[in-house]
Structure formats: structure tokens, C-alpha cells
Design a protein around this motif. Structure first.
Motif, PDB file in Angstrom:
ATOM      1  N   ARG A   1      73.424 -39.646   3.106  1.00 26.06           N
ATOM      2  CA  ARG A   1      74.193 -40.569   2.284  1.00 26.06           C
ATOM      3  C   ARG A   1      73.951 -40.402   0.777  1.00 26.06           C
ATOM      4  NH1 ARG A   1      76.555 -45.184   4.338  1.00 26.06           N
ATOM      5  NH2 ARG A   1      77.667 -44.633   6.247  1.00 26.06           N
ATOM      6  N   GLY A   2      72.673 -40.485   0.388  1.00 26.11           N
ATOM      7  CA  GLY A   2      72.357 -40.521  -1.039  1.00 26.11           C
ATOM      8  C   GLY A   2      72.445 -39.173  -1.734  1.00 26.11           C
ATOM      9  N   GLY A   3      71.845 -38.168  -1.122  1.00 27.55           N
ATOM     10  CA  GLY A   3      71.843 -36.838  -1.697  1.00 27.55           C
ATOM     11  C   GLY A   3      70.621 -36.534  -2.538  1.00 27.55           C
ATOM     12  N   ARG A   4      69.485 -37.164  -2.194  1.00 29.41           N
ATOM     13  CA  ARG A   4      68.241 -36.846  -2.900  1.00 29.41           C
ATOM     14  C   ARG A   4      67.664 -35.563  -2.280  1.00 29.41           C
ATOM     15  NH1 ARG A   4      62.585 -37.730  -2.550  1.00 29.41           N
ATOM     16  NH2 ARG A   4      61.678 -38.421  -4.525  1.00 29.41           N
TER      17      ARG A   4
ATOM     18  N   VAL B   1      60.194 -29.406  -6.148  1.00 29.21           N
ATOM     19  CA  VAL B   1      61.228 -29.963  -7.014  1.00 29.21           C
ATOM     20  C   VAL B   1      61.812 -31.209  -6.352  1.00 29.21           C
ATOM     21  CG1 VAL B   1      63.425 -29.538  -8.206  1.00 29.21           C
ATOM     22  CG2 VAL B   1      61.926 -27.618  -7.715  1.00 29.21           C
ATOM     23  N   VAL B   2      62.117 -32.211  -7.158  1.00 24.31           N
ATOM     24  CA  VAL B   2      62.909 -33.342  -6.673  1.00 24.31           C
ATOM     25  C   VAL B   2      64.135 -33.462  -7.563  1.00 24.31           C
ATOM     26  CG1 VAL B   2      63.018 -35.825  -6.317  1.00 24.31           C
ATOM     27  CG2 VAL B   2      60.916 -34.596  -5.773  1.00 24.31           C
ATOM     28  N   VAL B   3      65.326 -33.516  -6.939  1.00 20.85           N
ATOM     29  CA  VAL B   3      66.562 -33.752  -7.680  1.00 20.85           C
ATOM     30  C   VAL B   3      67.158 -35.046  -7.158  1.00 20.85           C
ATOM     31  CG1 VAL B   3      68.769 -32.777  -8.424  1.00 20.85           C
ATOM     32  CG2 VAL B   3      66.904 -31.249  -7.785  1.00 20.85           C
TER      33      VAL B   3
ATOM     34  N   GLN C   1      71.682 -36.354 -10.534  1.00 21.13           N
ATOM     35  CA  GLN C   1      70.989 -35.466 -11.468  1.00 21.13           C
ATOM     36  C   GLN C   1      71.524 -34.039 -11.332  1.00 21.13           C
ATOM     37  OE1 GLN C   1      66.749 -35.408 -10.800  1.00 21.13           O
ATOM     38  NE2 GLN C   1      66.319 -35.922 -12.920  1.00 21.13           N
ATOM     39  N   THR C   2      71.508 -33.307 -12.438  1.00 20.74           N
ATOM     40  CA  THR C   2      71.907 -31.902 -12.411  1.00 20.74           C
ATOM     41  C   THR C   2      70.699 -31.044 -12.752  1.00 20.74           C
ATOM     42  OG1 THR C   2      74.136 -32.478 -13.127  1.00 20.74           O
ATOM     43  CG2 THR C   2      73.471 -30.181 -13.410  1.00 20.74           C
ATOM     44  N   LEU C   3      70.479 -30.025 -11.965  1.00 17.95           N
ATOM     45  CA  LEU C   3      69.361 -29.126 -12.217  1.00 17.95           C
ATOM     46  C   LEU C   3      69.901 -27.722 -12.454  1.00 17.95           C
ATOM     47  CD1 LEU C   3      66.174 -28.590 -12.003  1.00 17.95           C
ATOM     48  CD2 LEU C   3      66.712 -27.837  -9.694  1.00 17.95           C
TER      49      LEU C   3
END
Ligand SMILES: Nc1ncnc2c1ncn2[C@@H]1O[C@H](COP(=O)(O)OP(=O)(O)O)[C@@H](O)[C@H]1O
Ligand SMILES: [Mg+2]
Length: 136
Positions: A25-28, A60-62, A66-68
């Protein structure tokens, strides 16, 4: 030439489908100590030999929204890392999680609906623009 094609069709699929068919759902996105090395057999010769890790200890956490941007020299492993998100390859060590779930637990259709890849080189077939667009 057909034998070569048959060889590819007959090769075992080693990326196994996960049991979870619920879409994230969230996309973390989280990478926990991710490492990857190509299998020795058939591995392209690389400086230092085939035992070299293409990636190691990537954390890494995005967060959603957020854009990485991943920047690095040619051969530093950017494309390999991108291929891990849609499980074209599986991590050799560590974990990739979407919303806290290891992506290997997801069914491949669900994972590949959640992860999209835009390639550097556009592929166009010799047909109309409309037909090219509709292929997708
Ligand atoms: N199919 C493959 N088999 C063996 N080694 C590979 C393969 N693809 C890439 N590599 C090696 O993995 C490393 C990372 O490559 P890559 O992710 O393509 O780099 P980048 O996209 O950052 O230029 C390089 O050393 C490259 O030679
Ligand atoms: Mg690349």
C-alpha cells in the motif's frame, strides 16, 4: 539456431513466486545489508575474478513520496541494484522490503505491478506509433 532458443526456454526458473497476493500500500522501500554477486558459472569476466561482489552492505530507506537518485561510475552496480527490485535477480545476502515485507514473499505479478522500470533505450517496433503504444 533453434536449439539455442530451446535451451533458453528449457532453462530452469530460479526466481520463485511468493505466496502473498496482497498489493503493497504505502511503498516504503528498505534495503537491509543487501549484497549481490553473479553466479560463477557463465559469469562475465570481471577484474578481480568472478568471486567479486557486484554489491555489498547496501542499506537504504526510501520513504513513500521520496525520490532517490543513484549516481556512480560505470560498472559500480546501479543497473544490478535496479534489477533486484523487480526480482530479475535475487539478492545473494540481505533483504529488500516493501512496506516491511520481504519482496520474495510477494507473488511476482503483485511485485511487478508495484515496481516499474523505465529503460535508458526506448524500444520501437516497425509499426505505427499507435500500435507501439498499444503493445504495452
Ligand atoms: N550478467 C552479468 N554477469 C556478470 N557480471 C555482470 C553482469 N552484468 C553486470 N555485471 C557486472 O556487475 C558490475 C555492475 O554492473 P552494472 O550494474 O551494470 O553497473 P552500472 O549500471 O553502475 O554501470 C560490473 O562489474 C559488471 O561488469
Ligand atoms: Mg547501468
Amino acid at each position: 539456431a533453434a536449439n539455442r532458443i530451446a535451451e533458453i526456454f528449457d532453462s530452469p526458473i530460479d526466481i520463485a513466486d511468493g505466496p502473498v497476493s496482497q498489493a503493497p500500500r504505502g511503498g516504503r522501500l528498505e534495503l537491509r545489508d543487501v549484497g549481490f554477486k553473479f553466479p560463477d558459472e557463465g559469469a562475465r569476466a570481471r577484474p578481480g575474478g568472478p568471486d567479486n561482489w557486484a554489491l555489498r552492505h547496501v542499506n537504504v530507506v526510501v520513504e513513500p513520496g521520496q525520490t532517490l537518485a543513484l549516481v556512480g561510475a560505470t560498472g559500480s552496480g546501479k543497473s544490478v541494484l535496479a534489477a533486484l527490485f523487480s526480482r530479475l535477480y535475487d539478492v545473494t545476502e540481505g533483504q529488500i522490503l516493501i512496506d516491511g515485507r520481504d519482496i520474495r514473499e510477494l507473488s511476482l505479478p503483485v511485485l511487478r505491478q508495484a515496481v516499474a522500470t523505465a529503460f535508458e533505450d526506448p524500444t520501437l517496433f516497425s509499426m505505427s506509433v499507435a500500435e507501439n503504444l498499444r503493445l504495452g
